[in-house]
Write a protein that holds these residues in place. Structure first.
Motif, PDB file in Angstrom:
ATOM      1  N   VAL A  75       0.846  -1.200   0.000  1.00 34.59           N
ATOM      2  CA  VAL A  75       0.000   0.000   0.000  1.00 34.59           C
ATOM      3  C   VAL A  75       0.877   1.245   0.000  1.00 34.59           C
ATOM      4  CG1 VAL A  75      -1.699   1.331   1.311  1.00 34.59           C
ATOM      5  CG2 VAL A  75      -1.954  -1.149   1.097  1.00 34.59           C
ATOM      6  N   ARG A  76       1.952   1.247   0.797  1.00 32.49           N
ATOM      7  CA  ARG A  76       2.898   2.372   0.776  1.00 32.49           C
ATOM      8  C   ARG A  76       3.507   2.536  -0.618  1.00 32.49           C
ATOM      9  NH1 ARG A  76       4.844   0.727   6.187  1.00 32.49           N
ATOM     10  NH2 ARG A  76       4.202   2.315   7.688  1.00 32.49           N
ATOM     11  N   LYS A  77       3.854   1.430  -1.230  1.00 34.38           N
ATOM     12  CA  LYS A  77       4.395   1.463  -2.593  1.00 34.38           C
ATOM     13  C   LYS A  77       3.409   2.122  -3.544  1.00 34.38           C
ATOM     14  CE  LYS A  77       5.424  -1.894  -6.285  1.00 34.38           C
ATOM     15  NZ  LYS A  77       4.182  -1.635  -7.055  1.00 34.38           N
ATOM     16  N   PHE A  78       2.158   1.706  -3.472  1.00 36.35           N
ATOM     17  CA  PHE A  78       1.109   2.240  -4.339  1.00 36.35           C
ATOM     18  C   PHE A  78       0.930   3.749  -4.136  1.00 36.35           C
ATOM     19  CE2 PHE A  78      -3.583   3.116  -4.305  1.00 36.35           C
ATOM     20  CZ  PHE A  78      -3.729   3.249  -5.677  1.00 36.35           C
ATOM     21  N   ILE A  79       0.841   4.184  -2.887  1.00 39.00           N
ATOM     22  CA  ILE A  79       0.622   5.604  -2.611  1.00 39.00           C
ATOM     23  C   ILE A  79       1.843   6.429  -3.014  1.00 39.00           C
ATOM     24  CG2 ILE A  79       0.107   7.297  -0.809  1.00 39.00           C
ATOM     25  CD1 ILE A  79      -1.379   5.106   0.686  1.00 39.00           C
ATOM     26  N   SER A  80       3.039   5.880  -2.827  1.00 36.04           N
ATOM     27  CA  SER A  80       4.261   6.589  -3.239  1.00 36.04           C
ATOM     28  C   SER A  80       4.234   6.902  -4.727  1.00 36.04           C
ATOM     29  CB  SER A  80       5.500   5.756  -2.908  1.00 36.04           C
ATOM     30  OG  SER A  80       5.611   5.534  -1.524  1.00 36.04           O
ATOM     31  N   ASN A  81       3.827   5.924  -5.521  1.00 28.39           N
ATOM     32  CA  ASN A  81       3.755   6.135  -6.969  1.00 28.39           C
ATOM     33  C   ASN A  81       2.665   7.132  -7.338  1.00 28.39           C
ATOM     34  OD1 ASN A  81       5.841   4.363  -7.542  1.00 28.39           O
ATOM     35  ND2 ASN A  81       4.490   2.608  -7.842  1.00 28.39           N
ATOM     36  N   GLU A  82       1.583   7.182  -6.550  1.00 30.83           N
ATOM     37  CA  GLU A  82       0.442   8.020  -6.893  1.00 30.83           C
ATOM     38  C   GLU A  82       0.639   9.478  -6.504  1.00 30.83           C
ATOM     39  OE1 GLU A  82      -2.494   7.220  -8.545  1.00 30.83           O
ATOM     40  OE2 GLU A  82      -1.385   5.407  -9.053  1.00 30.83           O
ATOM     41  N   GLY A 117       6.552   8.735  -9.699  1.00 32.17           N
ATOM     42  CA  GLY A 117       6.356   7.448 -10.347  1.00 32.17           C
ATOM     43  C   GLY A 117       7.562   6.549 -10.152  1.00 32.17           C
ATOM     44  N   TYR A 118       7.319   5.299  -9.759  1.00 28.23           N
ATOM     45  CA  TYR A 118       8.328   4.267  -9.515  1.00 28.23           C
ATOM     46  C   TYR A 118       9.145   4.487  -8.245  1.00 28.23           C
ATOM     47  CZ  TYR A 118       7.164   2.727 -14.194  1.00 28.23           C
ATOM     48  OH  TYR A 118       6.485   2.292 -15.297  1.00 28.23           O
ATOM     49  N   LEU A 119       8.869   5.576  -7.492  1.00 25.09           N
ATOM     50  CA  LEU A 119       9.478   5.677  -6.168  1.00 25.09           C
ATOM     51  C   LEU A 119       8.975   4.542  -5.285  1.00 25.09           C
ATOM     52  CD1 LEU A 119      11.183   7.171  -4.069  1.00 25.09           C
ATOM     53  CD2 LEU A 119       9.176   8.580  -3.550  1.00 25.09           C
ATOM     54  N   GLY A 120       7.737   4.125  -5.528  1.00 23.55           N
ATOM     55  CA  GLY A 120       7.186   3.015  -4.770  1.00 23.55           C
ATOM     56  C   GLY A 120       7.972   1.732  -4.948  1.00 23.55           C
ATOM     57  N   ASP A 146      10.595  -7.624 -12.846  1.00 19.61           N
ATOM     58  CA  ASP A 146       9.725  -8.404 -13.729  1.00 19.61           C
ATOM     59  C   ASP A 146       8.253  -8.056 -13.525  1.00 19.61           C
ATOM     60  OD1 ASP A 146      12.030  -9.570 -14.575  1.00 19.61           O
ATOM     61  OD2 ASP A 146      11.506 -11.618 -14.003  1.00 19.61           O
ATOM     62  N   VAL A 147       7.843  -7.898 -12.266  1.00 13.82           N
ATOM     63  CA  VAL A 147       6.447  -7.549 -11.984  1.00 13.82           C
ATOM     64  C   VAL A 147       6.111  -6.189 -12.576  1.00 13.82           C
ATOM     65  CG1 VAL A 147       4.807  -7.005 -10.136  1.00 13.82           C
ATOM     66  CG2 VAL A 147       6.323  -8.975  -9.903  1.00 13.82           C
ATOM     67  N   THR A 148       7.031  -5.231 -12.465  1.00 14.53           N
ATOM     68  CA  THR A 148       6.795  -3.881 -12.991  1.00 14.53           C
ATOM     69  C   THR A 148       6.728  -3.887 -14.509  1.00 14.53           C
ATOM     70  OG1 THR A 148       7.978  -2.937 -11.080  1.00 14.53           O
ATOM     71  CG2 THR A 148       7.658  -1.510 -12.996  1.00 14.53           C
ATOM     72  N   ILE A 149       7.646  -4.593 -15.151  1.00 13.97           N
ATOM     73  CA  ILE A 149       7.654  -4.641 -16.612  1.00 13.97           C
ATOM     74  C   ILE A 149       6.393  -5.329 -17.129  1.00 13.97           C
ATOM     75  CG2 ILE A 149       8.821  -5.638 -18.621  1.00 13.97           C
ATOM     76  CD1 ILE A 149      11.467  -5.235 -17.198  1.00 13.97           C
ATOM     77  N   PHE A 188       9.682  -0.411  -2.019  1.00 13.79           N
ATOM     78  CA  PHE A 188       9.372  -1.819  -1.813  1.00 13.79           C
ATOM     79  C   PHE A 188      10.632  -2.677  -1.909  1.00 13.79           C
ATOM     80  CE2 PHE A 188       7.521  -5.957  -3.232  1.00 13.79           C
ATOM     81  CZ  PHE A 188       6.838  -6.225  -2.067  1.00 13.79           C
ATOM     82  N   TYR A 189      11.557  -2.290  -2.776  1.00 15.66           N
ATOM     83  CA  TYR A 189      12.839  -3.011  -2.858  1.00 15.66           C
ATOM     84  C   TYR A 189      13.577  -2.909  -1.531  1.00 15.66           C
ATOM     85  CZ  TYR A 189      17.712  -3.910  -4.076  1.00 15.66           C
ATOM     86  OH  TYR A 189      18.991  -4.382  -4.091  1.00 15.66           O
ATOM     87  N   ALA A 190      13.583  -1.693  -0.931  1.00 10.41           N
ATOM     88  CA  ALA A 190      14.245  -1.512   0.361  1.00 10.41           C
ATOM     89  C   ALA A 190      13.561  -2.349   1.440  1.00 10.41           C
ATOM     90  CB  ALA A 190      14.231  -0.033   0.745  1.00 10.41           C
ATOM     91  N   TRP A 191      12.229  -2.377   1.407  1.00 11.68           N
ATOM     92  CA  TRP A 191      11.504  -3.189   2.380  1.00 11.68           C
ATOM     93  C   TRP A 191      11.837  -4.667   2.200  1.00 11.68           C
ATOM     94  CZ3 TRP A 191       8.040  -7.186   1.647  1.00 11.68           C
ATOM     95  CH2 TRP A 191       7.361  -7.621   2.784  1.00 11.68           C
TER      96      TRP A 191
END
Length: 322
Positions: free
Chosen positions: A111-118, A122-125, A149-152, A129-132
């Motif tokens: 959810v943090r990833k999603f809100i970060s991008n929004e 963009g793609y900060l999420g 892979d998930v992002t692409i 998430f990578y750091a998490w």
């Protein structure tokens, strides 16, 4: 390199044998930052502070009384709204549950990833998430390769639906007057087509997960896109029931198409023009679009506040114990 050592470092043991990953990880997938300051411990608090900054900025001139007066009271609307809002994080949780067996608490990070991008960048999420994932003791696979892979695949499946909807709605879009952005729209469509072709041609070099995992991820992304398109159409129908649901579904498909096209400076104007052409009800459509947009923004701000405070407190508590 020994069998128990990963090119991602000692914190990711036995990457090659983990289910869902290819047997060898290409050298170009090694993270750029592998030594020095542990930056992963700072990304969470920085994102939290960014959330709070956006919240204070957005609400400074908000007329809460006017906003509250327009909020729908239908329980069915809110059930759909929150299902629509959380569909992205929940769908990704199912993906990473299969790849990493992440616990339910991983949904908070998504959810943090999603809100970060929004509301931030963009793609900060994805960075967050990578750091998490690197900090999580339960993840013994390559976070970089899987997230990549998930992002692409998300972009590729989204592009596929964009081109499909364009083919279906082309006769309608061809009749609309978008003014000076018509050429930009054509460039955007060409870019979507080109990037999709490049990904397909270079797929053996770009993807690091096994084929079965890639198919599963693609399936989840496709289900999410179909669900969100139908959900927003049904939300519109609940608020303006005089219009046949099929027209709302057509408009939702057009919205998905416009939102996926890059380079367009006036996406809201293009969508409003499409909505008025399909549905009519000029003033009601404008209010409906503005209401949904405001509700999504307000939900982002509320969720950002809820998720920011514990992160900042956790960081301060950790520092006080040192």
């Amino acid at each position: 390199m020994s069998n128990g050592e990963s090119v991602y470092g000692p914190y990711l043991p036995n990457v090659g044998s983990h289910r869902g990953l290819s047997e060898t990880i290409p050298e170009n997938l090694v993270p750029l930052i592998t030594k020095g300051v542990n930056w992963t411990q700072w990304i969470g608090p920085l994102v939290a502070l960014g959330f709070l900054g956006v919240v204070f900025f957005e609400v400074r001139n908000l007329d809460f009384a006017q906003f509250l007066a327009k909020i729908p009271s239908l329980p069915s609307f809110w059930l759909l709204f929150f299902a629509y809002y959380f569909s992205g994080p929940v769908s990704e949780w199912f993906i990473y549950r299969r790849l990493w067996n992440i616990p339910l608490s991983g949904l908070v990070a998504l959810v943090r990833k999603f809100i970060s991008n929004e509301i931030l960048l963009g793609y900060l999420g994805e960075v967050y998430f990578y750091a998490w994932a690197r900090r999580s003791a339960d993840i013994h696979a390559s976070p970089y390769g899987a997230i990549k892979d998930v992002t692409i695949l998300s972009a590729l499946i989204g592009n596929g639906f964009t081109l499909l909807i364009l083919a279906l709605l082309y006769p309608l879009f061809h009749t609309l007057d978008f003014g000076g952005v018509a050429n930009t729209a054509y460039y955007s469509i060409g870019f979507v087509l080109l990037t999709s072709l490049v990904i397909m041609v270079l797929r053996n070099r770009l993807f690091s997960l096994a084929g079965s995992e890639l198919r599963f991820i693609s399936y989840i992304h496709a289900v999410r896109i179909i669900f969100t398109t139908a959900a927003i159409a049904l939300m519109w129908h609940l608020l303006l029931p005089d219009v046949d649901f099929r027209w709302w579904l057509l408009l939702a498909a057009g919205r998905l198409l416009i939102s996926r096209l890059p380079f367009l400076p006036n996406k809201d104007i293009m969508f409003a023009a499409l909505a008025i052409t399909i549905i009519g009800h000029d003033s009601e459509i404008a209010e409906l679009i503005a209401l949904i947009t405001s509700l999504l923004l307000m939900t982002h701000l509320v969720m950002a506040t809820i998720l920011s405070v514990p992160e900042i407190i956790r960081k301060r508590s950790k520092e006080s114990r040192l």
